[in-house]
Design an enzyme around this catalytic site. Structure first.
Site, PDB file in Angstrom:
ATOM      1  N   SER A 170     141.601 112.454  63.574  1.00  0.00           N
ATOM      2  CA  SER A 170     141.293 111.852  62.274  1.00  0.00           C
ATOM      3  C   SER A 170     139.876 112.144  61.799  1.00  0.00           C
ATOM      4  CB  SER A 170     141.499 110.326  62.334  1.00  0.00           C
ATOM      5  OG  SER A 170     142.857 110.022  62.476  1.00  0.00           O
ATOM      6  N   GLU A 214     142.033 102.778  53.459  1.00  0.00           N
ATOM      7  CA  GLU A 214     142.811 103.331  54.570  1.00  0.00           C
ATOM      8  C   GLU A 214     143.707 102.297  55.252  1.00  0.00           C
ATOM      9  OE1 GLU A 214     140.882 103.926  58.270  1.00  0.00           O
ATOM     10  OE2 GLU A 214     142.279 105.488  58.944  1.00  0.00           O
ATOM     11  N   ASP A 263     135.271 103.677  62.702  1.00  0.00           N
ATOM     12  CA  ASP A 263     136.325 104.631  63.052  1.00  0.00           C
ATOM     13  C   ASP A 263     136.278 105.841  62.111  1.00  0.00           C
ATOM     14  OD1 ASP A 263     138.388 105.554  64.603  1.00  0.00           O
ATOM     15  OD2 ASP A 263     139.912 104.273  63.702  1.00  0.00           O
ATOM     16  N   ASP A 273     146.184 111.947  57.030  1.00  0.00           N
ATOM     17  CA  ASP A 273     145.243 112.886  57.638  1.00  0.00           C
ATOM     18  C   ASP A 273     145.883 113.736  58.729  1.00  0.00           C
ATOM     19  OD1 ASP A 273     145.584 110.632  59.151  1.00  0.00           O
ATOM     20  OD2 ASP A 273     143.470 110.379  59.661  1.00  0.00           O
ATOM     21  N   HIS A 274     147.073 113.358  59.157  1.00  0.00           N
ATOM     22  CA  HIS A 274     147.812 114.100  60.185  1.00  0.00           C
ATOM     23  C   HIS A 274     149.106 113.343  60.401  1.00  0.00           C
ATOM     24  CE1 HIS A 274     147.183 110.950  63.101  1.00  0.00           C
ATOM     25  NE2 HIS A 274     145.941 110.869  62.645  1.00  0.00           N
TER      26      HIS A 274
END
Lengths: 665, 665
Positions: A224, A440, A283, A490-491
């Site tokens: 991330s 997020e 994070d 993001d993935h």
């Protein structure tokens, strides 16, 4: 055979390096012994700040051994288009950098790791800080070293319109969120009648859809940090790196930086920035907007960067976001209470000193005035999950208060509360300047990691609920048409749903193979019982009516630790699928206390994994608002940065602010 | 808690049927005892032909038992909008249908199946054939039965423009193809430098992207028959059903039909139709264009329907496609040679009699004139895979000749050859009338089923290569702008890539748990070795340079039989991951001859599965050409039918062809 004749044997493939850049790499993006950062193929926004790092490597042993100290007489030139190649100092009008040197080691492959035979590399290096290229077009950067070797990098400054088209951008990131997960969340959160959904996800209502490729610059699976960097800076990097290209030095703070969308937007337009996450705030996904380090685990420094920006090198001006909401109190409260903070400061105080109101629970959040900057930290680390906040609330009874006083953090807001308050504050404070907000849903990823599909899908539905409330709010305040709203990830994780499970039947079987007969595929999958049974309902929101029906989803991941599945909701809190039988053995087996009476499935991941991992899949991009058409089709993750920057009109064809940095012309 | 107060306990959920429509259903789309097909929520194209089937059920035992013969005094009315409800005979101006009756049994759940206690249902039924609704708007269909019970269905005739916008439509279907698979195929077929692809997939160049939801009408996991029906007719149905709603009768040919895009296009405009697939031609995806049966396994009848249309009931006129290319010779050649054909006819002869040239190998295909209708059948069953045709050709040495003479089918065309020839023939023969071509890459699905990821991705790259050649051809002939090109799938498999595998290291370990340490995730995934090693190259096409590198993909599925993975290409032909230890035991274990030296992984599917299964995920839709914007965003699979029909201008607001069928007004 005519068809076969198309297969042409090539006499000799281009020279393949003995070190195949696979399990381990000497240094990502540097297959030769001369390294240029930004590397070949890098794209730039005109006027974006960046650093240059040059390295010359001399492997002392292993398959690439040359046995000398690294060359320190290297030179570096830059040419614009077909123009003359000029020394970097001339090109940018800067002083030469001081020569640095260090060594590092790496393993060439798993055999070398087992044999404990690392390769040692000697390095000479220079770095040039805070440069910018303005004129669109191609540039050729050339590192000459080892008396005749050279590494060339082609850089492209994209030619983007400078006109601003959106006043605001709201970027929603569902961390780890894939199309597969959205499909599953829709199935449990929305009702169908004869194959037709009676309500729609808000994401599904967005007019434009795209796919973005998430790979790292030097590995095809990303984390991330690296993918946040790509989305925010237009520069892909390496796993664990935030807003920098990863160099080989030991210092995690000296890697070559690239400026983020938040920094550029704030520097050039005075626009206001908001950062919201359900993760701990240090994070990767929130961190990527202001941090510049190759080590995402430098949490204290990340928190300092939110407030003070980058202070160890000359860099862009930064004076903090208007809004910073999330978890992670550990990096904020006093070390006397157990806080683990940057330079042992109490960051609640640091933020307060700079004019922030400090909020520590949902009640305070909702009551907070909209005309002041706000820091909201609502729990010790990652925030409580939607499922625990709303259905299994007894799981909140842990010593996780954001104050550090070891009480429970019972009064935590959700993503919707935080996002709507952020919009209130940003709207009021930014005036005509507009705002950039990143919001997020972090625990889609975190719960997929621990195979807790129910909690992950709950987080996804909360994200969708937040987007819906955001669209409604902007519509009511008349701001919808001037705001670009993006929803992306993001993935991925290799998740899907393949049918249903009769959990009653599964539990009634005492044989592992018979338990598997509880699973219904194709026509036996039937209809979603998450909507057709149960009595939970929500005002204006779509979540399951029943999280614990007899017939549940047969879902799973493509990469797993050893684990067990009984396909029922985990009422006692997030899952822990695998545990070590022996402490610090790094050897994980099925957690005997997880998913009791379930089907045991041996993992395919290395046994040191206690959870699942990220996957390759392209992730969706939903777009609505000004410039929405730029987000249609399939593209690289970095293109999201460039399209946002273009929509904000952030390209600068010439230097104008007189700060004395170089122009590259 | 304010946040919690949004959870409202509802006093009593709406009556939930004792039979929860999950693992087994009495009859899909019929939760009550009165069944109407088309059911509630059905959408129609104005003027589309359909049948009506009514059933009244009387369960004789089990949880719904009412113990009587089924009511035969049921009545059925239809109302347009708020208008008067008229008996169906008046509404459509048709004769009343004859009363039918039958019984059927089903199991209420897995416990009942184990106990062998089926529920018996007595049925009374009527069917009305070949009707149409013309006027856009809502209709209410009401079945009254059991002296006071009623089942209401709301039908919607969509209000679509009748103006034609595209001359041609080419619909590419990658069977079972997901976004995840496209991402993986890109990784092995295209090269990156520092995170930037140097070549692009043709799909990735399409300007418009959508997602379609693939679920069945009565189960959330679909098969290819049912999803083909949804794409081609705008009506979702049940697993195994082709172009019909599945009723409960024993006859697989009497189920209520709905007209397909091919049939409507041909009937209304005289447009020409082509069907191309790498599957056996009677397989679901090609079959769905002309077949109408609830049993996709009626292969012989499917082949007859290609040529003769539906002959057991009055139905749309149909005189065969211009082009029918694929595998499946078994349903074409003489029963004397072992053919299994409809009414024991030789279908090569039947097609020839109706003016088709019959082609049986690639050489003949390429040489075939473009002004004649063509049947091309190139092998016994499913066609050879790209990987076997192009890299491991020795696997073609099997007795699979399409002639039935037991020689090998060595000279098989690929999807590209077939598709380009189909376009030649359709373009020449259709003239101003235009064409509809469906071209299917069938073995993406078939190879994913058997966990043969390499072959599946090879098929996907061949599909992309075919699309690229198609775009180039249409561009050269000046037909690109008048042709809508769609690329989509019919369902997914839970596939993804999570890293790389050092196959040399894996093979060298003799311990199952140590083998797992050969897997590299995140930064250890590295770069794709499928492009950076090896010497295979292709003219104008993108496939791996090396199918057997040391570092391969760590990929897998979310639902598996027992199997073993060594993560290397299967050089000896398609995988067989699981086998029965005892014949006809329906109990599958790891195939001891598959993936030797690999990691053993126990399955999660019922042990009767020897392969993987379909998954839930939305699948991508790529669109280019007239009407492309209709395919943006997220929608139901049936919307693809309606958007294609609108692009072809196929809606008909009033009956005009004077054939005497009813108008519904």
């Amino acid at each position: 055979m005519a068809v076969f004749s198309k297969v042409v044997g090539v006499a000799a493939a281009a020279l393949v390096s003995a070190v195949s850049a696979q399990s381990f790499q000497r240094l990502g993006t540097c297959p030769t012994l001369g390294c240029v950062f930004p590397p070949d193929q890098a794209d730039f926004l005109a006027g974006q700040y960046f650093d240059i790092r040059l390295e010359v490597h001399a492997p002392q042993n292993g398959s690439e051994a040359i046995g000398l100290p690294a060359d320190e007489a290297f030179t570096f030139t830059i040419a614009k288009g077909d123009g003359e190649a000029k020394p970097v100092t001339d090109f940018f009008g800067v002083e030469d950098a001081k020569l640095e040197n260090w060594t590092f080691t790496y393993f060439e492959d798993y055999f070398a790791r087992d044999a404990k035979t690392p390769s040692l590399v000697d390095v000479r290096s220079k770095a040039y800080r805070r440069l910018a290229l303005y004129e669109p077009g191609e540039y050729t950067a050339t590192l000459n070293y080892n008396n005749g070797s050279s590494t060339k990098a082609t850089w492209l400054v994209r030619d983007l319109a400078e006109e601003r088209k959106a006043k605001n951008i709201i970027l929603f990131i569902g961390d780890g969120m894939t199309t597969n997960m959205i499909t599953a969340a829709r199935l449990i959160g929305h009702k169908t009648i004869n194959g037709k959904y009676q309500t729609r996800m808000q994401m599904d209502k967005f007019p434009v859809l795209g796919h973005q490729m998430t790979h790292s610059i030097d590995s095809f699976i990303t984390d991330s940090a690296n993918s946040a960097s790509a989305l925010y800076t237009g520069h892909k990097s390496s796993v664990n790196a935030l807003g920098v290209y990863a160099d080989s030095s030991k210092d995690p703070f000296d890697d070559p930086k690239v400026e983020t969308i938040a920094e550029i937007f704030h520097r050039l337009t005075g626009g206001h920035v908001g950062i919201v996450s359900t993760a701990f705030l240090a994070d990767a996904t929130p961190a990527g907007l202001t941090a510049h380090t190759r080590a995402r685990s430098e949490y204290g420094a990340v928190v300092d960067s939110f407030l003070n920006g980058i202070t160890n090198y000359t860099w862009t001006e930064w004076d903090g976001p208007d809004v910073l909401f999330g978890g992670g109190a550990e990096q904020f409260y006093s070390p006397e209470l157990g806080g683990v903070t940057y330079q042992n400061k109490t960051y609640y105080d640091e933020f307060a000193k700079k004019g922030y109101q400090v909020l520590q629970n949902r009640t305070a959040l909702l009551a907070a005035p909209s005309n002041e900057k706000a820091l909201g930290v609502f729990t010790y680390s990652n925030m409580a999950k939607w499922l625990d906040r709303n259905v299994y609330r007894e799981n909140l009874n842990q010593s996780l208060s954001p104050t550090g006083d070891k009480t429970a953090a019972l009064d935590q807001p959700g993503l919707k509360d935080m996002t709507l308050k952020a919009i209130d504050i940003l709207s009021e404070r930014s005036g005509d300047k507009g705002f950039f907000l990143m919001s997020e849903a972090a625990s889609i990823d975190k719960m997929m990691h621990v195979l807790d599909y129910d909690r992950a899908l709950g987080e996804l539905l909360e994200l969708d609920d937040t987007i819906k409330a955001t669209v409604n709010k902007l519509n009511e305040t008349g701001c919808l048409e001037e705001t670009l709203i993006l929803v992306t990830a993001d993935h991925g994780h290799g998740f899907d749903v393949m049918g249903s499970v009769d959990t009653k039947y599964l539990a009634a079987q005492d044989d592992q193979r018979k338990k598997r007969n509880a699973i219904g595929t194709y026509q036996n999958s039937g209809l979603s019982q998450y909507q057709s049974t149960g009595n939970l309902t929500y005002v204006d929101s779509n979540f399951p009516r029943n999280w614990d029906p007899r017939y549940t989803l047969f879902s799973g991941l493509t990469a797993n630790p050893d684990h067990r599945e009984n396909y029922t909701v985990h009422k006692d809190g997030p899952r822990e699928p695998a545990v070590e039988l022996e402490e610090d053995s790094d050897d994980y087996y099925v957690n005997p206390e997880d998913a009791e009476n379930g089907i045991e499935i041996n993992g395919n991941l290395p046994v040191s994994n206690d959870q699942g991992v990220h996957s390759l899949t392209d992730v969706p991009v939903f777009a609505m608002g000004p410039c929405q058409d730029k987000f249609s089709g399939v593209y690289n993750s970095i293109d999201i940065f460039f399209s946002m920057a273009e929509c904000f009109g952030l390209a600068r064809g010439r230097a104008t602010n007189g700060t004395g940095y170089s122009t590259g012309n």
